[in-house]
Design a protein around this motif. Structure first.
Motif, PDB file in Angstrom:
ATOM      1  N   VAL A   1       0.854  -1.192   0.000  1.00 49.77           N
ATOM      2  CA  VAL A   1       0.000   0.000   0.000  1.00 49.77           C
ATOM      3  C   VAL A   1       0.888   1.239   0.000  1.00 49.77           C
ATOM      4  CG1 VAL A   1      -1.928   1.170   1.090  1.00 49.77           C
ATOM      5  CG2 VAL A   1      -1.672  -1.299   1.374  1.00 49.77           C
TER       6      VAL A   1
ATOM      7  N   ASN B   1       1.013   5.047   0.083  1.00 50.12           N
ATOM      8  CA  ASN B   1       0.131   6.151   0.453  1.00 50.12           C
ATOM      9  C   ASN B   1       0.785   6.929   1.588  1.00 50.12           C
ATOM     10  OD1 ASN B   1      -2.222   7.750   0.514  1.00 50.12           O
ATOM     11  ND2 ASN B   1      -3.556   5.967   0.273  1.00 50.12           N
TER      12      ASN B   1
ATOM     13  N   SER C   1      -5.982   7.618   4.118  1.00 55.02           N
ATOM     14  CA  SER C   1      -4.712   7.105   3.612  1.00 55.02           C
ATOM     15  C   SER C   1      -4.327   5.791   4.293  1.00 55.02           C
ATOM     16  CB  SER C   1      -3.627   8.177   3.772  1.00 55.02           C
ATOM     17  OG  SER C   1      -4.049   9.399   3.208  1.00 55.02           O
TER      18      SER C   1
ATOM     19  N   ALA D   1      -6.388   2.372   5.189  1.00 54.47           N
ATOM     20  CA  ALA D   1      -6.044   1.179   4.411  1.00 54.47           C
ATOM     21  C   ALA D   1      -5.597   0.024   5.299  1.00 54.47           C
ATOM     22  CB  ALA D   1      -4.949   1.522   3.399  1.00 54.47           C
TER      23      ALA D   1
ATOM     24  N   ILE E   1      -7.936  -3.317   5.198  1.00 52.08           N
ATOM     25  CA  ILE E   1      -7.346  -4.467   4.512  1.00 52.08           C
ATOM     26  C   ILE E   1      -7.096  -5.602   5.493  1.00 52.08           C
ATOM     27  CG2 ILE E   1      -5.288  -5.260   3.269  1.00 52.08           C
ATOM     28  CD1 ILE E   1      -5.210  -2.466   1.951  1.00 52.08           C
TER      29      ILE E   1
ATOM     30  N   PRO F   1      -1.675  -5.887   4.947  1.00 50.41           N
ATOM     31  CA  PRO F   1      -1.253  -4.633   4.325  1.00 50.41           C
ATOM     32  C   PRO F   1       0.225  -4.370   4.615  1.00 50.41           C
ATOM     33  CG  PRO F   1      -2.430  -4.175   6.362  1.00 50.41           C
ATOM     34  CD  PRO F   1      -2.353  -5.674   6.237  1.00 50.41           C
TER      35      PRO F   1
ATOM     36  N   TYR G   1      -1.313  -1.251  -4.389  1.00 52.91           N
ATOM     37  CA  TYR G   1      -2.400  -0.266  -4.325  1.00 52.91           C
ATOM     38  C   TYR G   1      -1.783   1.097  -4.027  1.00 52.91           C
ATOM     39  CZ  TYR G   1      -5.957   2.215  -1.402  1.00 52.91           C
ATOM     40  OH  TYR G   1      -6.768   3.144  -0.803  1.00 52.91           O
TER      41      TYR G   1
ATOM     42  N   ASP H   1     -10.456   6.496   0.301  1.00 56.25           N
ATOM     43  CA  ASP H   1      -9.432   5.545   0.757  1.00 56.25           C
ATOM     44  C   ASP H   1     -10.066   4.285   1.328  1.00 56.25           C
ATOM     45  OD1 ASP H   1      -7.267   7.317   0.181  1.00 56.25           O
ATOM     46  OD2 ASP H   1      -7.696   8.390   2.033  1.00 56.25           O
TER      47      ASP H   1
ATOM     48  N   SER I   1      -9.613   0.636  -0.403  1.00 56.26           N
ATOM     49  CA  SER I   1      -8.999  -0.394   0.442  1.00 56.26           C
ATOM     50  C   SER I   1      -9.869  -1.641   0.481  1.00 56.26           C
ATOM     51  CB  SER I   1      -8.782   0.154   1.851  1.00 56.26           C
ATOM     52  OG  SER I   1      -7.913   1.260   1.833  1.00 56.26           O
ATOM     53  N   CYS I   2     -11.192  -1.450   0.640  1.00 53.58           N
ATOM     54  CA  CYS I   2     -12.116  -2.600   0.582  1.00 53.58           C
ATOM     55  C   CYS I   2     -11.976  -3.328  -0.746  1.00 53.58           C
ATOM     56  CB  CYS I   2     -13.561  -2.133   0.745  1.00 53.58           C
ATOM     57  SG  CYS I   2     -14.013  -1.528   2.374  1.00 53.58           S
TER      58      CYS I   2
ATOM     59  N   SER J   1      -9.481  -3.346  -2.945  1.00 55.28           N
ATOM     60  CA  SER J   1      -8.200  -4.023  -3.145  1.00 55.28           C
ATOM     61  C   SER J   1      -8.128  -5.326  -2.363  1.00 55.28           C
ATOM     62  CB  SER J   1      -7.034  -3.106  -2.760  1.00 55.28           C
ATOM     63  OG  SER J   1      -7.027  -2.820  -1.380  1.00 55.28           O
ATOM     64  N   ALA J   2      -8.636  -5.326  -1.131  1.00 53.65           N
ATOM     65  CA  ALA J   2      -8.620  -6.547  -0.326  1.00 53.65           C
ATOM     66  C   ALA J   2      -9.529  -7.610  -0.929  1.00 53.65           C
ATOM     67  CB  ALA J   2      -9.030  -6.243   1.108  1.00 53.65           C
TER      68      ALA J   2
END
Length: 289
Positions: free
Chosen positions: A7, A9, A18, A22, A26, A33, A77, A227, A231-232, A234-235
């Motif tokens: 990640v 950020n 941020s 995240a 995650i 993460p 991400y 963010d 994050s949701c 990407s996970a």
């Protein structure tokens, strides 16, 4: 084996955004993460005063040390960048760690509500366009969508008919799909449906598919909601879940956090009260996906 996402950020002490957002989201979704900070701030940049320690030169140490360790990632991400030089660092990171099994999700943070952020420059836009075109998934809001496509934000939001506006958004998003990312999720679309109910939607677009996931518009514009959403997403992708279902789960989670924040009169810069709703993500993955 636990899935891992790098990640990239900033880390802000206040603002619930941020890396703070995240890491918690995650992790709650069962993915590790691995934060690479672009900057460390006392508070996010929406506050009237903040301290910022720029990490541009330090980003290379993370890349080189992780390479020495032989690390691999299921996903990369990227979020807020403070300068175009940081995008150069991200390209180097992606060149090092990208594999056929690694997805790249780019949240092209540049502005909102028709306005660009303070760090925005024409050169940053040029490099962000290039980064977005190398991504597998991008999550622009309407402002960022129009920046990436050289379209007019004000002309887009002036379209009074929701169906016509959605068609134009799909057209712009699909133009990006033709050039690079296979998936574009346009976030935070405010509109009214046929009976006048105000709603907030996220539009999932590929070359073949357009899916709108909408919820009642609760009001307010809070730090960090983009963010939390990315994050949701990407996970969920790291775990191999269906994208539209993950978008719906993220929206349900954010709706609960926003409702709580409006009820408690939380200042917009402080972000939403999401912490107590993290369990929804774990339960939602088991129940809905």
């Amino acid at each position: 084996m636990t899935k891992k996402i790098a990640v990239i950020n900033d880390l802000s002490g206040f603002g619930r955004c941020s890396l703070t957002a995240a890491i918690s989201v995650i992790a709650a979704m069962g993915v590790q993460p691995c934060p690479l900070p672009t900057a460390v701030l006392s508070a996010q940049t929406g506050y009237p005063s903040y301290y910022c320690d720029d990490y541009t030169e330090k980003m290379e140490y993370f890349r080189s040390e992780w390479k020495k360790m032989g690390q691999t990632f299921d996903g990369i991400y990227t979020g807020f960048v403070a300068s175009e030089q940081q995008i150069d660092q991200i390209f180097h990171f992606v060149e090092t760690f990208d594999t056929p099994d690694t997805f790249l999700l780019v949240d092209p943070v540049m502005g909102d509500d028709g306005h660009t952020y303070a760090m925005f420059t024409p050169e940053l836009l040029r490099k962000m366009k290039k980064l977005a075109m190398t991504a597998d998934i991008i999550t622009p809001n309407l402002t960022e969508l129009t920046l990436l496509t050289d379209a007019s934000y004000h002309e887009l939001v002036a379209i009074s008919d929701a169906e016509s506006m959605m068609k134009e958004i799909v057209k712009l998003a699909q133009s990006l799909c033709e050039a690079g990312p296979s998936k574009v999720i346009v976030t935070g679309i405010r509109f009214s449906d046929n009976d006048g109910t105000r709603k907030m939607g996220n539009l999932y677009v590929t070359k073949e598919v357009q899916t709108l996931v909408a919820f009642p518009y609760i009001g307010g514009s809070y730090s960090g909601t983009g963010d939390l959403f990315a994050s949701c997403l990407s996970a969920g992708i790291a775990r191999g879940y269906d994208v539209p279902a993950t978008i719906k789960l993220a929206g349900t989670f954010l709706e609960a956090a926003l409702t709580d924040s409006v009820r408690e009169h939380i200042p917009a810069n402080d972000g939403v009260n999401y912490e107590q709703y993290l369990a929804m993500l774990t339960a939602g993955l088991k129940k809905e996906i």
